[in-house]
Scaffold this motif. Structure first.
Motif, PDB file in Angstrom:
ATOM      1  N   LEU A  61     -19.468  54.981  -8.985  1.00 54.85           N
ATOM      2  CA  LEU A  61     -19.837  56.362  -8.617  1.00 54.85           C
ATOM      3  C   LEU A  61     -19.534  57.353  -9.735  1.00 54.85           C
ATOM      4  N   ARG A  62     -18.594  56.988 -10.582  1.00 57.26           N
ATOM      5  CA  ARG A  62     -18.258  57.897 -11.687  1.00 57.26           C
ATOM      6  C   ARG A  62     -19.390  57.969 -12.699  1.00 57.26           C
ATOM      7  N   LYS A  63     -20.200  56.884 -12.698  1.00 61.50           N
ATOM      8  CA  LYS A  63     -21.247  56.803 -13.726  1.00 61.50           C
ATOM      9  C   LYS A  63     -22.583  57.324 -13.231  1.00 61.50           C
ATOM     10  N   THR A  64     -22.852  57.201 -11.913  1.00 59.83           N
ATOM     11  CA  THR A  64     -24.209  57.489 -11.435  1.00 59.83           C
ATOM     12  C   THR A  64     -24.311  58.849 -10.753  1.00 59.83           C
ATOM     13  N   LEU A 107     -16.648  52.059  -6.151  1.00 53.10           N
ATOM     14  CA  LEU A 107     -16.230  53.451  -6.330  1.00 53.10           C
ATOM     15  C   LEU A 107     -16.210  53.835  -7.813  1.00 53.10           C
ATOM     16  N   VAL A 114     -11.080  60.183  -0.861  1.00 59.03           N
ATOM     17  CA  VAL A 114     -11.071  60.380  -2.312  1.00 59.03           C
ATOM     18  C   VAL A 114     -11.638  61.765  -2.584  1.00 59.03           C
ATOM     19  N   ARG A 115     -10.853  62.603  -3.240  1.00 50.98           N
ATOM     20  CA  ARG A 115     -11.307  63.955  -3.586  1.00 50.98           C
ATOM     21  C   ARG A 115     -11.910  64.683  -2.378  1.00 50.98           C
ATOM     22  N   TYR A 169     -22.485  65.701   1.838  1.00 48.81           N
ATOM     23  CA  TYR A 169     -21.610  66.840   1.544  1.00 48.81           C
ATOM     24  C   TYR A 169     -21.273  67.633   2.806  1.00 48.81           C
ATOM     25  N   LYS A 174     -13.352  48.636  -5.200  1.00 48.62           N
ATOM     26  CA  LYS A 174     -12.927  49.375  -6.380  1.00 48.62           C
ATOM     27  C   LYS A 174     -14.070  49.477  -7.392  1.00 48.62           C
ATOM     28  N   ASP A 223      -7.001  57.797  -7.993  1.00 55.27           N
ATOM     29  CA  ASP A 223      -7.661  58.140  -6.721  1.00 55.27           C
ATOM     30  C   ASP A 223      -8.107  56.874  -6.001  1.00 55.27           C
ATOM     31  N   ILE A 224      -8.716  55.989  -6.761  1.00 52.66           N
ATOM     32  CA  ILE A 224      -9.255  54.751  -6.149  1.00 52.66           C
ATOM     33  C   ILE A 224      -8.104  53.863  -5.691  1.00 52.66           C
ATOM     34  N   PRO A 271     -22.205  63.166 -13.522  1.00 56.40           N
ATOM     35  CA  PRO A 271     -22.416  62.560 -12.210  1.00 56.40           C
ATOM     36  C   PRO A 271     -21.573  63.251 -11.134  1.00 56.40           C
ATOM     37  N   ALA A 272     -22.006  63.077  -9.870  1.00 58.49           N
ATOM     38  CA  ALA A 272     -21.366  63.788  -8.764  1.00 58.49           C
ATOM     39  C   ALA A 272     -19.860  63.510  -8.669  1.00 58.49           C
ATOM     40  N   PHE A 273     -19.432  62.286  -8.996  1.00 53.99           N
ATOM     41  CA  PHE A 273     -18.024  61.936  -8.845  1.00 53.99           C
ATOM     42  C   PHE A 273     -17.391  61.505 -10.172  1.00 53.99           C
ATOM     43  N   ALA A 274     -17.822  62.178 -11.228  1.00 56.43           N
ATOM     44  CA  ALA A 274     -17.305  61.823 -12.549  1.00 56.43           C
ATOM     45  C   ALA A 274     -15.796  62.003 -12.639  1.00 56.43           C
ATOM     46  N   ASP A 275     -15.250  62.892 -11.797  1.00 58.59           N
ATOM     47  CA  ASP A 275     -13.824  63.221 -11.912  1.00 58.59           C
ATOM     48  C   ASP A 275     -12.895  62.252 -11.186  1.00 58.59           C
ATOM     49  N   ILE A 276     -13.467  61.299 -10.435  1.00 60.46           N
ATOM     50  CA  ILE A 276     -12.598  60.356  -9.715  1.00 60.46           C
ATOM     51  C   ILE A 276     -11.782  59.561 -10.751  1.00 60.46           C
ATOM     52  N   THR A 277     -10.487  59.473 -10.487  1.00 61.28           N
ATOM     53  CA  THR A 277      -9.634  58.740 -11.426  1.00 61.28           C
ATOM     54  C   THR A 277      -9.298  57.362 -10.860  1.00 61.28           C
ATOM     55  N   ASP A 278      -8.757  56.506 -11.701  1.00 62.69           N
ATOM     56  CA  ASP A 278      -8.314  55.184 -11.236  1.00 62.69           C
ATOM     57  C   ASP A 278      -7.245  55.354 -10.154  1.00 62.69           C
TER      58      ASP A 278
END
Lengths: 194, 160
Positions: free
Chosen positions: A191-194, A188, A67-68, A6, A185, B154-155, B145-152
């Motif tokens: 990462l949305r799940k963990t 990444l 990304v973000r 971070y 892909k 974004d990737i 999760p830390a990056f739950a908001d990442i969208t398809d």
């Protein structure tokens, strides 16, 4: 293991190219290295023997973009393919986030592919991973050679869990980036799940 | 199954960097790194010049992984420190849990001094890393999760 910093706003992930000796793992990395803008990549480090066979690993860092607000950096590794370098292969799988299995499409290398795939599953298990739960892509390399097994048969033999399969000719770059994109892909998305 | 991400918050990063700065000054070292055992740079302090720090960290981790395996083959659990002495520059690597403290030093310092100061700092670093791991696990266990908001999208945008 993905490392999220971070402070520097970076996501670091580790991808390992696995497969039998001389299947083209290093050639995949070499092509990615040659085709990437200098600002997006670090040095390509090759720990090789005098005859250019990978001794320990090849390594290159690759930045894909943001990304973000986080820079995504992929650490790409290859393992040595020869059977007797198994200790090195195990070490390199530590902390892996995604695996590309590079298969040699030539008929006479089928046994080597199967043996290497078993070896991958064993070595992942010994590091506490399950191939079925890991981002994973199958690349069928050397499709330009005359004595290749048809794609359908090779896929039937080597596909483990419905993972994406790509035909490739790594020496001219065909399929190399498609393979990388597919595994990156998946990593990444994980990462949305963990 | 892939493991939970290892998350470094800004506050922990600053604490680590301040310990690394102390080690560098006390050891009269050129640069001090903290590297994850998987080969990721956690933080560094000092003069890196045009050094490729990403490759350096990856190779340091590979080096320790190899020597640890060698240790096991001769009945040791781990070599807690690895030293490479060069003509002008030397490297001292100390294993601290799942991270490595790497000190790059030259003739202005000595191996004895580096070993002594690195050992003292290792307790502080271990405490910060424990906190990091605890917090990473808490985030991983939380509902979001830390990056739950990442969208398809974004990737996909990374590959466009």
């Amino acid at each position: 293991m993905t490392f999220i910093n971070y402070a520097s706003r970076e996501i670091n992930c580790k991808i390992v190219y696995y497969g039998p000796g001389l299947c083209g793992k290093t050639t995949n990395l070499q092509h990615i290295y040659d085709s990437t803008a200098p600002q997006a990549k670090g040095k390509l480090i090759s720990l090789a023997t005098e005859t250019d066979r990978t001794l320990f690993f090849d390594f290159m860092p690759l930045e894909l973009g943001t990304v973000r607000g986080f820079k995504t950096r992929f650490h790409l590794y290859t393992v040595p393919g020869q059977v007797y370098y198994d200790a090195s292969r195990k070490l390199i799988l530590k902390g892996v986030d995604g695996v590309v299995f590079v298969a040699d499409s030539q008929e006479e290398r089928m046994d080597a592919n199967v043996e290497s795939l078993y070896n991958l599953e064993d070595n992942l298990q010994s590091q506490g991973y399950d191939l079925n739960q890991l981002p994973y892509v199958l690349q069928l390399n050397k499709r330009d050679l005359p004595n290749v097994i048809p794609m359908h048969d090779l896929t039937h033999e080597l596909q483990k869990k419905g993972e994406p399969v790509f035909e490739a000719v790594a020496k001219d770059g065909t399929g190399v980036f498609d393979t990388l994109k597919a595994v990156a892909k998946q990593v990444l998305t994980e990462l949305r799940k963990t | 199954m892939s493991q939970s991400p290892f998350i470094l918050q800004e506050q922990q990063f600053l604490k680590i960097r301040s310990v690394l700065e102390r080690v560098r000054v006390e050891c009269a070292a050129r640069v001090v790194f903290l590297v994850d055992r998987d080969g990721q740079t956690i933080a560094f302090n000092g003069d890196i010049g045009d050094m490729d720090t990403t490759s350096f960290s990856s190779l340091a981790a590979g080096n320790v992984a190899a020597t640890t395996s060698m240790a096991r083959l001769i009945g040791e659990n781990v070599f807690p420190a690895v030293v490479h002495e060069g003509e002008n520059e030397s490297i001292f690597i100390s294993v601290i849990g799942r991270s490595l403290l790497v000190v790059v030093f030259d003739g202005r310092s000595t191996l004895g001094l580096v070993k002594l100061r690195a050992k003292r700092a290792s307790f502080d670093i271990a405490a910060i890393l424990d906190e990091m791991i605890r917090e990473s696990q808490l985030i991983a266990a939380s509902a979001k999760p830390a990056f739950a908001d990442i969208t398809d999208e974004d990737i996909d945008s990374l590959f466009s």
